[in-house]
Write a protein that holds these residues in place. Sequence first.
Motif, PDB file in Angstrom:
ATOM      1  N   UNK A 138       0.915  -1.640  -0.600  1.00  0.00           N
ATOM      2  CA  UNK A 138       0.005  -0.672   0.134  1.00  0.00           C
ATOM      3  C   UNK A 138       0.450   1.605   0.400  1.00  0.00           C
ATOM      4  N   UNK A 139       1.162   2.487  -0.973  1.00  0.00           N
ATOM      5  CA  UNK A 139       1.831   3.541  -0.983  1.00  0.00           C
ATOM      6  C   UNK A 139       1.507   4.173   0.712  1.00  0.00           C
ATOM      7  N   UNK A 140       2.409   4.889   0.783  1.00  0.00           N
ATOM      8  CA  UNK A 140       2.658   5.808   2.230  1.00  0.00           C
ATOM      9  C   UNK A 140       1.733   6.717   2.122  1.00  0.00           C
ATOM     10  N   UNK A 141       0.914   7.159   1.169  1.00  0.00           N
ATOM     11  CA  UNK A 141       0.093   8.094   1.317  1.00  0.00           C
ATOM     12  C   UNK A 141      -1.047   8.157   1.088  1.00  0.00           C
ATOM     13  N   UNK A 142      -1.399   6.382   0.895  1.00  0.00           N
ATOM     14  CA  UNK A 142      -2.639   6.480   0.602  1.00  0.00           C
ATOM     15  C   UNK A 142      -3.234   5.634   1.942  1.00  0.00           C
ATOM     16  N   UNK A 143      -3.912   6.913   2.901  1.00  0.00           N
ATOM     17  CA  UNK A 143      -5.009   6.836   4.050  1.00  0.00           C
ATOM     18  C   UNK A 143      -5.738   5.233   4.341  1.00  0.00           C
ATOM     19  N   UNK A 144      -6.396   5.932   3.367  1.00  0.00           N
ATOM     20  CA  UNK A 144      -8.225   5.031   2.772  1.00  0.00           C
ATOM     21  C   UNK A 144      -7.638   3.684   2.996  1.00  0.00           C
ATOM     22  N   UNK A 145      -6.992   3.418   1.481  1.00  0.00           N
ATOM     23  CA  UNK A 145      -6.736   2.110   1.381  1.00  0.00           C
ATOM     24  C   UNK A 145      -5.775   1.110   2.838  1.00  0.00           C
ATOM     25  N   UNK A 146      -5.455   2.072   3.123  1.00  0.00           N
ATOM     26  CA  UNK A 146      -3.800   1.078   5.016  1.00  0.00           C
ATOM     27  C   UNK A 146      -5.348   0.375   5.869  1.00  0.00           C
ATOM     28  N   UNK A 147      -6.239   1.623   6.251  1.00  0.00           N
ATOM     29  CA  UNK A 147      -6.648   1.255   7.328  1.00  0.00           C
ATOM     30  C   UNK A 147      -8.003   0.466   6.467  1.00  0.00           C
ATOM     31  N   UNK A 148      -8.137   0.577   5.123  1.00  0.00           N
ATOM     32  CA  UNK A 148      -8.948  -0.865   4.484  1.00  0.00           C
ATOM     33  C   UNK A 148      -8.077  -2.446   4.974  1.00  0.00           C
ATOM     34  N   UNK A 203       4.214   0.557   0.807  1.00  0.00           N
ATOM     35  CA  UNK A 203       5.748   1.223   0.449  1.00  0.00           C
ATOM     36  C   UNK A 203       6.203   2.618   1.067  1.00  0.00           C
ATOM     37  N   UNK A 204       7.867   2.703   0.780  1.00  0.00           N
ATOM     38  CA  UNK A 204       8.167   3.951   1.713  1.00  0.00           C
ATOM     39  C   UNK A 204       7.880   5.395   0.674  1.00  0.00           C
ATOM     40  N   UNK A 205       8.448   6.238   0.727  1.00  0.00           N
ATOM     41  CA  UNK A 205       7.826   7.381   0.048  1.00  0.00           C
ATOM     42  C   UNK A 205       8.863   7.126  -0.335  1.00  0.00           C
ATOM     43  N   UNK A 206      10.007   7.281  -0.966  1.00  0.00           N
ATOM     44  CA  UNK A 206      11.090   7.110  -2.011  1.00  0.00           C
ATOM     45  C   UNK A 206      10.772   5.773  -2.498  1.00  0.00           C
ATOM     46  N   UNK A 207      10.244   5.017  -3.193  1.00  0.00           N
ATOM     47  CA  UNK A 207      10.843   4.576  -3.980  1.00  0.00           C
ATOM     48  C   UNK A 207      12.064   3.867  -4.791  1.00  0.00           C
ATOM     49  N   UNK A 208      13.057   3.033  -4.759  1.00  0.00           N
ATOM     50  CA  UNK A 208      14.120   2.914  -5.659  1.00  0.00           C
ATOM     51  C   UNK A 208      14.340   1.833  -6.708  1.00  0.00           C
ATOM     52  N   UNK A 209      15.711   1.826  -7.074  1.00  0.00           N
ATOM     53  CA  UNK A 209      15.221   0.221  -7.617  1.00  0.00           C
ATOM     54  C   UNK A 209      15.920  -0.868  -7.144  1.00  0.00           C
ATOM     55  N   UNK A 210      16.929   0.013  -5.637  1.00  0.00           N
ATOM     56  CA  UNK A 210      17.604  -0.994  -5.028  1.00  0.00           C
ATOM     57  C   UNK A 210      15.843  -1.584  -3.533  1.00  0.00           C
ATOM     58  N   UNK A 211      15.480  -0.482  -3.445  1.00  0.00           N
ATOM     59  CA  UNK A 211      13.895  -1.196  -2.770  1.00  0.00           C
ATOM     60  C   UNK A 211      13.883  -1.801  -3.331  1.00  0.00           C
ATOM     61  N   UNK A 212      13.141  -2.041  -4.685  1.00  0.00           N
ATOM     62  CA  UNK A 212      12.428  -2.846  -5.339  1.00  0.00           C
ATOM     63  C   UNK A 212      13.074  -3.932  -5.635  1.00  0.00           C
TER      64      UNK A 212
END
Length: 665
Positions: free
Chosen positions: A163-173, A189-198
């Motif tokens: 779930x994206x870090x800034x999707x409060x509706x999705x996270x709560x659901x 997910x972190x705010x900064x999605x880097x190739x290293x993270x993926x």
Amino acid sequence: MKKSNPNINPLAGQLLKIIPALLLCMSCSTSKFIESQTVFDLPVEETINDLLAGYDTDGDKKITKDDAPNKDYFMVSTRGDTVIIRNTYYLSNLLQELAIASEQAHDNLLITLSQIQEPPAERISRRIRTQFWDDLTRTIDEDGLNRIMADEKMHDIKQRIYVPYDDNVGFAYFEHLQKTRPNLEVVVLPEDITPEYVKSINDKPGILSLKIENGKGVPFVVPGGRFNEMYGWDSYFESIGLLLDHRYDLAKGMADNFCYQIRHYGKILNANRSYYLTRTQPPFLSSYIREIYKAMQGKDKKWLSESLSMAIKEYEEVWMQEGGRLTENGLNRYHAEGIGIPPETEPGHFSSILSEFATQYNMPVAEFEEKYKSGEIKNEELDRYFVHDRTMRESGHDTTWRLDNVAADLNCVDINALLYKYEKDFEFLIKTYFKEGFVAENGTTYYAEYWRKKAEKRKRLMNKYLWNEEKGCFFDYNFVTGEHTTFMSATNFFPLWAGLCSKKQAGRMVPVLMSELKAKGGFLASSKESTERYPNEKVQRQWDYPNGWAPHQMLLWKGLMDYGYDNEAREMIYRWLWTITQNAVDYNGTIPEKYDVVNTTHKVYAEYGNVGTDFAYITRSGFGWMNASYQYGMSLLPPEFVKKLDNLEQPENVFGVPWEPAAKP
């Protein structure tokens, strides 16, 4: 009622044989023909087993032209009247209707002669409209997770959703849903999605959340077969079929999910799986917005404004960032980020390329692959190969020799034509609906004139770098070597669809198109000559000769018609629909991902096989953009040609010309 079991052993003595004849309707007691609306009351279980015993001689639970039955006919009776069936298509129709009745737990099937004899084009179109779209529909919510999470792409026992870090509706659901589903793992997910993270989550695959609205997941349509995720450019072509079939809910839902992805993931994803987080797809959102808004009953100006804001955001932040997908010459390229081997590929997919490097290190391929994945071995040349490979996948054309090991170095015709269409769509939408200027979500005010100038600049650059005056066609341009590729691909003609060509250019391009890419069953993805440059022992790429794909057909039909080449468009529409119809008639309703348009068959021998051909009794969903291409083609074909299609008249007989390409202009 007790559910029928089509797997029960066939009744003895019911071995039948098929011959290529018409269905014969006759009465046992008289010589009159039975009326088409006569109702037959058939025992589902017994009739399925009789059909399979007599006609499915290869045991694939389908009745096709490849079977070799044992008796001359199959009989169904009612009130003393008997129908004798001697036709593969009618028998497969009957099997399909029996399978539907079985799934619905009916002991008996009431069916008319007209249903058994339903004309093939009408039947295909009806089933797409009334059955296929629903079967292809998914949601990322409580109701939809079981089907998605159970597929083989999850790899482990966890049902993992990111779930994206800034999707409060999705996270709560999903956090609430986790309380009743202990196997569900919700990852923010972190705010900064880097190739290293993926890369770090490659061994923790999961689905990416989409829009939750009013406590439910916003629905979307998947391609079909093994795909349970929302794919990028598939969705646009599917939407054309959805709008034609008045499924505005699904078409709008997918556009809303696109906008959600731009807002929360920074791009329209190749698909909503965790390993696609650094990869986008061919851009069609502006066309999507225009077509949905045009079809919208009550014009929702707020929806238009929000959607247009997201499309502009995508244009500026995904495509127009220097050093990324914008190159120094002012044109664009595909350019997917990522590290190492794409994790979604099946084992052994890269064996040939890895073996070349393993030899340099004097070690077995498997050992080299593991050390490369872990980072113990570093190789810049191989790293660059996988940049090109990911970029090829971002283009939607995975895979083709056109882009192999060069994709990130190309100003491709298709991406620049699509972005020209964005610029012209933005100009149109603002000029038509926001006459005083459009204020985007970021606070910037845009005017139609701004986008007109953007489009004109791109047209000049495409004519400078991509147009080949000698050959009368656009070609991909390698900005590293400063040369055209001269690879003849259907994508070279996307400027016709985008409206970028002058009439003079179109007059040069259409004869080239009809000479190089016309085949018996539709447009080729690439020319035979272009693919013959590569060694014969190399794998056959699925986006190359002799294959044809629905999105190419649809774009090229519209491009031809927009420039006044209606006769050429009609011929190619008929050829494509004839290929689909003939294969469905011969192979139990099969509607697959792609076709060999030279041999007009779904039996495609390429790297990934052909999704949509593996089913028993009846295809439940066809394939998304193939369904759409059928509905779109049917909407464009005059009634007299639909009648010829129902009669399976050969294209060369309909148009009085052979399918072989004409002499090159």
